[in-house]
Design a protein around this motif. Structure first.
Motif, PDB file in Angstrom:
ATOM      1  N   MET A   1       6.311 -10.675  18.888  1.00  0.00           N
ATOM      2  CA  MET A   1       5.662  -9.890  17.843  1.00  0.00           C
ATOM      3  C   MET A   1       4.303 -10.515  17.526  1.00  0.00           C
ATOM      4  O   MET A   1       4.204 -11.711  17.313  1.00  0.00           O
ATOM      5  CB  MET A   1       6.607  -9.960  16.657  1.00  0.00           C
ATOM      6  N   PRO A   2       3.280  -9.701  17.559  1.00  0.00           N
ATOM      7  CA  PRO A   2       1.956 -10.267  17.293  1.00  0.00           C
ATOM      8  C   PRO A   2       1.831 -10.663  15.832  1.00  0.00           C
ATOM      9  O   PRO A   2       2.261  -9.924  14.946  1.00  0.00           O
ATOM     10  CB  PRO A   2       1.018  -9.104  17.619  1.00  0.00           C
ATOM     11  N   LEU A   3       1.306 -11.854  15.610  1.00  0.00           N
ATOM     12  CA  LEU A   3       1.116 -12.303  14.229  1.00  0.00           C
ATOM     13  C   LEU A   3      -0.284 -11.901  13.788  1.00  0.00           C
ATOM     14  O   LEU A   3      -1.257 -12.583  14.054  1.00  0.00           O
ATOM     15  CB  LEU A   3       1.313 -13.809  14.138  1.00  0.00           C
ATOM     16  N   ARG A   4      -0.349 -10.763  13.176  1.00  0.00           N
ATOM     17  CA  ARG A   4      -1.634 -10.263  12.681  1.00  0.00           C
ATOM     18  C   ARG A   4      -1.520 -10.124  11.172  1.00  0.00           C
ATOM     19  O   ARG A   4      -0.429 -10.090  10.639  1.00  0.00           O
ATOM     20  CB  ARG A   4      -1.921  -8.880  13.272  1.00  0.00           C
ATOM     21  N   PRO A   5      -2.651  -9.992  10.530  1.00  0.00           N
ATOM     22  CA  PRO A   5      -2.556  -9.719   9.094  1.00  0.00           C
ATOM     23  C   PRO A   5      -1.725  -8.456   8.884  1.00  0.00           C
ATOM     24  O   PRO A   5      -1.868  -7.501   9.645  1.00  0.00           O
ATOM     25  CB  PRO A   5      -4.005  -9.469   8.681  1.00  0.00           C
ATOM     26  N   HIS A   6      -0.840  -8.489   7.916  1.00  0.00           N
ATOM     27  CA  HIS A   6       0.059  -7.357   7.807  1.00  0.00           C
ATOM     28  C   HIS A   6      -0.676  -6.083   7.406  1.00  0.00           C
ATOM     29  O   HIS A   6      -1.729  -6.111   6.776  1.00  0.00           O
ATOM     30  CB  HIS A   6       1.235  -7.666   6.893  1.00  0.00           C
ATOM     31  N   ARG A   7      -0.101  -4.983   7.828  1.00  0.00           N
ATOM     32  CA  ARG A   7      -0.734  -3.684   7.589  1.00  0.00           C
ATOM     33  C   ARG A   7      -0.568  -3.281   6.131  1.00  0.00           C
ATOM     34  O   ARG A   7       0.519  -3.379   5.582  1.00  0.00           O
ATOM     35  CB  ARG A   7      -0.072  -2.616   8.445  1.00  0.00           C
ATOM     36  N   SER A   8      -1.638  -2.815   5.554  1.00  0.00           N
ATOM     37  CA  SER A   8      -1.534  -2.334   4.179  1.00  0.00           C
ATOM     38  C   SER A   8      -0.959  -0.928   4.164  1.00  0.00           C
ATOM     39  O   SER A   8      -1.234  -0.122   5.040  1.00  0.00           O
ATOM     40  CB  SER A   8      -2.919  -2.289   3.532  1.00  0.00           C
ATOM     41  N   LEU A   9      -0.182  -0.654   3.168  1.00  0.00           N
ATOM     42  CA  LEU A   9       0.330   0.696   2.979  1.00  0.00           C
ATOM     43  C   LEU A   9      -0.684   1.493   2.152  1.00  0.00           C
ATOM     44  O   LEU A   9      -1.141   1.000   1.118  1.00  0.00           O
ATOM     45  CB  LEU A   9       1.651   0.655   2.204  1.00  0.00           C
ATOM     46  N   PRO A  10      -1.028   2.686   2.593  1.00  0.00           N
ATOM     47  CA  PRO A  10      -1.962   3.495   1.792  1.00  0.00           C
ATOM     48  C   PRO A  10      -1.240   4.199   0.649  1.00  0.00           C
ATOM     49  O   PRO A  10      -0.986   5.383   0.695  1.00  0.00           O
ATOM     50  CB  PRO A  10      -2.502   4.501   2.821  1.00  0.00           C
ATOM     51  N   LEU A  11      -0.893   3.420  -0.366  1.00  0.00           N
ATOM     52  CA  LEU A  11      -0.199   3.980  -1.518  1.00  0.00           C
ATOM     53  C   LEU A  11      -1.059   3.735  -2.756  1.00  0.00           C
ATOM     54  O   LEU A  11      -1.107   2.619  -3.273  1.00  0.00           O
ATOM     55  CB  LEU A  11       1.161   3.297  -1.707  1.00  0.00           C
ATOM     56  N   ALA A  12      -1.724   4.779  -3.193  1.00  0.00           N
ATOM     57  CA  ALA A  12      -2.671   4.581  -4.289  1.00  0.00           C
ATOM     58  C   ALA A  12      -2.021   4.691  -5.663  1.00  0.00           C
ATOM     59  O   ALA A  12      -2.528   4.179  -6.642  1.00  0.00           O
ATOM     60  CB  ALA A  12      -3.804   5.585  -4.158  1.00  0.00           C
ATOM     61  N   THR A  13      -0.880   5.375  -5.730  1.00  0.00           N
ATOM     62  CA  THR A  13      -0.311   5.701  -7.044  1.00  0.00           C
ATOM     63  C   THR A  13       1.191   5.407  -7.082  1.00  0.00           C
ATOM     64  O   THR A  13       1.837   5.304  -6.033  1.00  0.00           O
ATOM     65  CB  THR A  13      -0.469   7.211  -7.335  1.00  0.00           C
ATOM     66  N   PRO A  14       1.757   5.285  -8.291  1.00  0.00           N
ATOM     67  CA  PRO A  14       3.214   5.142  -8.399  1.00  0.00           C
ATOM     68  C   PRO A  14       3.946   6.300  -7.716  1.00  0.00           C
ATOM     69  O   PRO A  14       5.024   6.108  -7.144  1.00  0.00           O
ATOM     70  CB  PRO A  14       3.464   5.151  -9.905  1.00  0.00           C
ATOM     71  N   ALA A  15       3.357   7.504  -7.755  1.00  0.00           N
ATOM     72  CA  ALA A  15       3.992   8.649  -7.093  1.00  0.00           C
ATOM     73  C   ALA A  15       4.104   8.396  -5.590  1.00  0.00           C
ATOM     74  O   ALA A  15       5.105   8.747  -4.957  1.00  0.00           O
ATOM     75  CB  ALA A  15       3.187   9.923  -7.360  1.00  0.00           C
ATOM     76  N   GLY A  16       3.072   7.772  -5.025  1.00  0.00           N
ATOM     77  CA  GLY A  16       3.103   7.457  -3.599  1.00  0.00           C
ATOM     78  C   GLY A  16       4.244   6.502  -3.265  1.00  0.00           C
ATOM     79  O   GLY A  16       4.940   6.672  -2.258  1.00  0.00           O
ATOM     80  N   VAL A  17       4.446   5.502  -4.130  1.00  0.00           N
ATOM     81  CA  VAL A  17       5.544   4.547  -3.932  1.00  0.00           C
ATOM     82  C   VAL A  17       6.889   5.269  -3.990  1.00  0.00           C
ATOM     83  O   VAL A  17       7.776   5.068  -3.162  1.00  0.00           O
ATOM     84  CB  VAL A  17       5.483   3.432  -4.997  1.00  0.00           C
ATOM     85  N   GLU A  18       6.997   6.147  -4.984  1.00  0.00           N
ATOM     86  CA  GLU A  18       8.244   6.904  -5.168  1.00  0.00           C
ATOM     87  C   GLU A  18       8.531   7.787  -3.953  1.00  0.00           C
ATOM     88  O   GLU A  18       9.656   7.848  -3.454  1.00  0.00           O
ATOM     89  CB  GLU A  18       8.108   7.751  -6.443  1.00  0.00           C
ATOM     90  N   VAL A  19       7.490   8.440  -3.455  1.00  0.00           N
ATOM     91  CA  VAL A  19       7.662   9.352  -2.311  1.00  0.00           C
ATOM     92  C   VAL A  19       8.059   8.558  -1.062  1.00  0.00           C
ATOM     93  O   VAL A  19       9.009   8.914  -0.353  1.00  0.00           O
ATOM     94  CB  VAL A  19       6.362  10.155  -2.067  1.00  0.00           C
ATOM     95  N   LEU A  20       7.368   7.445  -0.797  1.00  0.00           N
ATOM     96  CA  LEU A  20       7.710   6.653   0.392  1.00  0.00           C
ATOM     97  C   LEU A  20       9.131   6.082   0.267  1.00  0.00           C
ATOM     98  O   LEU A  20       9.876   6.039   1.247  1.00  0.00           O
ATOM     99  CB  LEU A  20       6.694   5.516   0.600  1.00  0.00           C
ATOM    100  N   THR A  21       9.497   5.674  -0.949  1.00  0.00           N
ATOM    101  CA  THR A  21      10.848   5.136  -1.155  1.00  0.00           C
ATOM    102  C   THR A  21      11.903   6.182  -0.792  1.00  0.00           C
ATOM    103  O   THR A  21      12.894   5.881  -0.131  1.00  0.00           O
ATOM    104  CB  THR A  21      11.028   4.679  -2.613  1.00  0.00           C
ATOM    105  N   ARG A  22      11.666   7.439  -1.210  1.00  0.00           N
ATOM    106  CA  ARG A  22      12.619   8.512  -0.883  1.00  0.00           C
ATOM    107  C   ARG A  22      12.703   8.723   0.622  1.00  0.00           C
ATOM    108  O   ARG A  22      13.779   8.904   1.176  1.00  0.00           O
ATOM    109  CB  ARG A  22      12.189   9.829  -1.549  1.00  0.00           C
ATOM    110  N   ILE A  23      11.553   8.728   1.282  1.00  0.00           N
ATOM    111  CA  ILE A  23      11.556   8.976   2.730  1.00  0.00           C
ATOM    112  C   ILE A  23      12.275   7.830   3.451  1.00  0.00           C
ATOM    113  O   ILE A  23      13.079   8.042   4.358  1.00  0.00           O
ATOM    114  CB  ILE A  23      10.112   9.121   3.265  1.00  0.00           C
ATOM    115  N   LEU A  24      12.007   6.608   3.000  1.00  0.00           N
ATOM    116  CA  LEU A  24      12.584   5.428   3.650  1.00  0.00           C
ATOM    117  C   LEU A  24      14.098   5.362   3.446  1.00  0.00           C
ATOM    118  O   LEU A  24      14.848   5.035   4.358  1.00  0.00           O
ATOM    119  CB  LEU A  24      11.913   4.177   3.061  1.00  0.00           C
ATOM    120  N   THR A  25      14.550   5.656   2.222  1.00  0.00           N
ATOM    121  CA  THR A  25      15.964   5.439   1.914  1.00  0.00           C
ATOM    122  C   THR A  25      16.810   6.706   2.068  1.00  0.00           C
ATOM    123  O   THR A  25      18.015   6.614   2.247  1.00  0.00           O
ATOM    124  CB  THR A  25      16.138   4.910   0.468  1.00  0.00           C
ATOM    125  N   GLN A  26      16.178   7.878   1.981  1.00  0.00           N
ATOM    126  CA  GLN A  26      16.960   9.113   2.016  1.00  0.00           C
ATOM    127  C   GLN A  26      16.545  10.040   3.149  1.00  0.00           C
ATOM    128  O   GLN A  26      17.072  11.138   3.296  1.00  0.00           O
ATOM    129  CB  GLN A  26      16.860   9.839   0.666  1.00  0.00           C
TER     130      GLN A  26
END
Ligand SMILES: [Zn+2]
Length: 399
Positions: A1-26
């Motif tokens: 696995m390449p050790l690079r600086p980790h990728r940032s998630l383009p999540l600007a708002t709490p809604a973005g976090v909530e949406v990604l959480t749903r996609i990831l877990t559900q």
């Protein structure tokens, strides 16, 4: 696995976090369903998802016709959203007094590689060296996953996750070990240190029973007795960071001293060491090991059976105390080995039923075997959760 600086998630708002959480877990999950479950508008969901798709963290699954949604039988095709599993990679390591267990996982905590390394010396300096070696080995593995976002380290006992410090781990014999600093300076990767049972609970919260349960507890049985609590949408740490220390409830007779230095703890009767010590004493066989004690009990030896009965009784009482206080709808009882489950189970369920108050007796107890790899996966799941939420030390640079 390449050790690079980790990728940032383009999540600007709490809604973005909530949406990604749903996609990831559900997920896979259609946009319209995310909107329904989160209360966000469909437009807000679409807006939050677009940058995640563009950056390669989320993708549309091929459209499939859904059931007809009107009487003419015309169904709208729906393309559910799913995370790109290999968009990032994560390392999780469980520390025990005798071994390190490391896994590399994908974005959904799916295990890609596993490495077990024996430990000769549980002292902090030695373990930190071995941890760094194992992490480097895992990082040099060729896995089909994206850049490493962080390393989770799971240790039993009182862990200050915010500062990455193991304050007191009786099993390891550690006090105030700054694992995150010591390891981070060697590896130059974000390190997240967590209590091991809480890490397992996070894995259940996002990738296990928590997806369908409003509240649950994970009780672990083995060399220690632990408990992780998921209540009101969060894994509970408590004001002192030690919520759920089921193994140190004073429910056992006070004649034995616990590894924590106190008397009457559940673990003095119910830990695997306690069961073994009891069986050795009553059978007068000093040479017995745990596998031997389990075998004896299965063969019907009354002394060995009694040691497991005592353990089952006190575990059942402890679980009922926890359920009476906290009220989870489900308790997952996870053991490090399956071989001895049948030896505790009946007594444990009976003691639980005797002490559960009123409707708390309806709480489901689900027994499940788990391996050391699951502990390590829990550490990885904790990293994934912090990454998505943008928590330190994995917070996004643009914040
Ligand atoms: Zn104790």
């Amino acid at each position: 696995m390449p050790l690079r600086p980790h990728r940032s998630l383009p999540l600007a708002t709490p809604a973005g976090v909530e949406v990604l959480t749903r996609i990831l877990t559900q997920g896979p999950i259609p946009r319209v369903e995310i909107a329904r479950r989160t209360g966000l508008s469909q437009a807000a969901v679409t807006k939050a998802v677009a940058p995640l798709i563009e950056a390669g963290f989320v993708t549309d699954q091929p459209a499939t016709p859904i059931e007809a949604d009107n009487q003419l039988g015309i169904g709208r095709p729906v393309s559910p959203l799913t995370v790109v599993r290999n968009s990032v990679s994560v390392i999780g390591i469980k520390v025990t007094p005798t071994a390190l267990i490391g896994v590399t996982t994908d974005f959904t905590a799916g295990i890609l590689t596993v490495k077990h390394r024996p430990l000769k010396d549980p002292k902090p300096d030695s373990v930190i060296e071995r941890l760094a070696e194992l992490a480097k080995e895992l990082m040099s593995d060729e896995v089909e996953a994206g850049p490493l976002i962080g390393i989770g380290v799971a240790v039993s006992g009182d862990v200050d996750a915010r500062h990455g410090v193991v304050r007191h781990s009786p099993l390891m014999g550690w006090r105030d070990v700054s694992v995150a600093d010591l390891l981070g300076s060697r590896l130059k990767v974000p390190i997240l240190v967590t209590n091991d049972v809480r890490a397992l609970t996070v894995a259940e919260q996002w990738f296990g029973v928590g997806v369908d349960a409003d509240s649950f507890a994970v009780v672990t049985i083995g060399s220690g007795i632990g408990c992780g609590l998921y209540i009101n949408g969060e894994v509970v740490s408590g004001a002192y960071g030690v919520s759920g220390e089921l193994g140190h409830l004073p429910l056992a007779p006070g004649d034995l001293v616990c590894t924590c230095g106190r008397r009457g703890c559940v673990e003095t009767v119910a830990s695997s060491d306690a069961i073994l010590a009891r069986t050795r004493k009553t059978t007068r066989r000093r040479d017995l090991d745990l596998a031997g004690a389990i075998k004896l009990a299965h063969e019907g030896d009354e002394h060995a059976r009694e040691a497991f009965d005592r353990a089952g009784e006190v575990i059942g009482s402890a679980v009922s105390a926890m359920v009476n206080l906290v009220g989870p709808e489900l308790v997952v009882i996870a053991g490090e080995g399956v071989a001895e489950y049948d030896l505790y189970e009946e007594r444990m369920r009976r003691a639980f039923a005797e002490h559960a108050f009123g409707a708390a007796g309806d709480c489901r107890l689900m027994l499940r075997s788990h391996t050391f790899d699951d502990w390590a996966r829990g550490a990885a799941a904790t990293v994934i959760r912090s990454y998505v939420r943008g928590e330190p030390p994995l917070q996004r640079s643009e914040r």
